[in-house]
Design a protein around this motif. Structure first.
Motif, mmCIF file in Angstrom:
data_model
loop_
_atom_site.group_PDB
_atom_site.id
_atom_site.type_symbol
_atom_site.label_atom_id
_atom_site.label_comp_id
_atom_site.label_asym_id
_atom_site.label_seq_id
_atom_site.Cartn_x
_atom_site.Cartn_y
_atom_site.Cartn_z
ATOM 1 N N UNK A 17 0.861 -1.184 0.000
ATOM 2 C CA UNK A 17 0.000 0.000 0.000
ATOM 3 C C UNK A 17 0.896 1.232 0.000
ATOM 4 N N UNK A 18 0.757 2.019 -1.064
ATOM 5 C CA UNK A 18 1.524 3.254 -1.186
ATOM 6 C C UNK A 18 0.885 4.353 -0.345
ATOM 7 N N UNK A 41 4.103 4.983 -12.872
ATOM 8 C CA UNK A 41 2.687 4.593 -12.788
ATOM 9 C C UNK A 41 2.370 4.053 -11.397
ATOM 10 N N UNK A 42 1.122 4.240 -11.011
ATOM 11 C CA UNK A 42 0.592 3.628 -9.791
ATOM 12 C C UNK A 42 -0.846 3.209 -10.061
ATOM 13 N N UNK A 43 -1.355 2.343 -9.238
ATOM 14 C CA UNK A 43 -2.784 2.021 -9.294
ATOM 15 C C UNK A 43 -3.474 2.840 -8.206
ATOM 16 N N UNK A 81 -1.654 1.684 -4.862
ATOM 17 C CA UNK A 81 -0.681 0.588 -4.846
ATOM 18 C C UNK A 81 0.403 0.888 -5.881
ATOM 19 N N UNK A 82 1.652 0.516 -5.579
ATOM 20 C CA UNK A 82 2.702 0.726 -6.572
ATOM 21 C C UNK A 82 2.623 -0.314 -7.690
ATOM 22 N N UNK A 110 10.899 2.078 -0.581
ATOM 23 C CA UNK A 110 9.443 2.065 -0.649
ATOM 24 C C UNK A 110 8.853 2.758 0.579
ATOM 25 N N UNK A 111 9.439 2.537 1.751
ATOM 26 C CA UNK A 111 8.945 3.159 2.983
ATOM 27 C C UNK A 111 8.980 4.680 2.865
ATOM 28 N N UNK A 112 10.066 5.221 2.325
ATOM 29 C CA UNK A 112 10.171 6.669 2.146
ATOM 30 C C UNK A 112 9.135 7.180 1.147
#
Length: 185
Positions: free
Chosen positions: A10-11, A105-107, A131-132, A147-149
């Motif tokens: 989860x972004x 891109x992302x969803x 979501x990435x 990804x956390x950042x």
């Protein structure tokens, strides 16, 4: 493969509500989305919302096209209607994002819900989950970002954006419903 969605990650995720006074039976979120003019869309997040439109995909699926700023990214969303009901819509987009470092891109999953509280008091809930894609993960890795950042930055930007647009969406839906019920009465 690059645009494969990583729904295990989860972004960002934002759930924001706003209460409005409106005749619940006059609300039709799907119809509102399909007729949402660009200038009304812009009023829902001044400075961030750039353009909105309605079209259909090759297979005939209704789509809402939205162009907006989320933090420092220009996001072009091509939302496919997965649920299009008067009181609930679920939209899913594989979105193009122009960042200061380039395109990725992302969803994005956008859920819009109106619930009756009592009488003419209703609660609008705006839920946005991102979501990435594999492309996004490669993109941030090439920038030296974890990804956390990236998720922390996107959560802050998306959360702030949703806090601005949610009460304005609720008011816009209520105005649309009231005008529609006045015309049909």
């Amino acid at each position: 493969m690059e645009n494969d969605v990583r729904d295990d990650l989860v972004l960002s995720h934002a759930v924001v509500t706003a209460d409005v006074t409106v005749d619940f039976d006059a609300v039709d979120i799907a119809a509102w989305l399909k007729t949402l003019p660009t200038h009304e869309y812009q009023r829902c997040a001044p400075g961030d919302h750039k353009a909105a439109g309605y079209t259909v995909d090759d297979d005939g699926t209704p789509m809402s096209i939205n162009v907006e700023m989320i933090g420092t990214g220009l996001v072009i969303q091509q939302y496919r209607f997965e649920a299009a009901e008067p009181h609930y819509c679920k939209m899913v987009s594989l979105s193009d994002v122009l960042t200061p470092s380039g395109w990725t891109t992302t969803q994005v999953i956008w859920e819009l819900r109106m619930e009756r509280l009592d009488g003419h008091r209703c609660r609008y809930t705006n839920t946005v989950t991102s979501h990435p894609t594999e492309s996004f993960l490669q993109f941030i890795g090439a920038q030296g970002q974890t990804f956390t950042e990236a998720a922390h930055a996107r959560q802050e930007a998306s959360g702030q954006h949703c806090r601005v647009e949610t009460p304005r969406y609720a008011q816009s839906i209520a105005r649309w419903a009231t005008a529609r019920s006045t015309v049909t009465a």
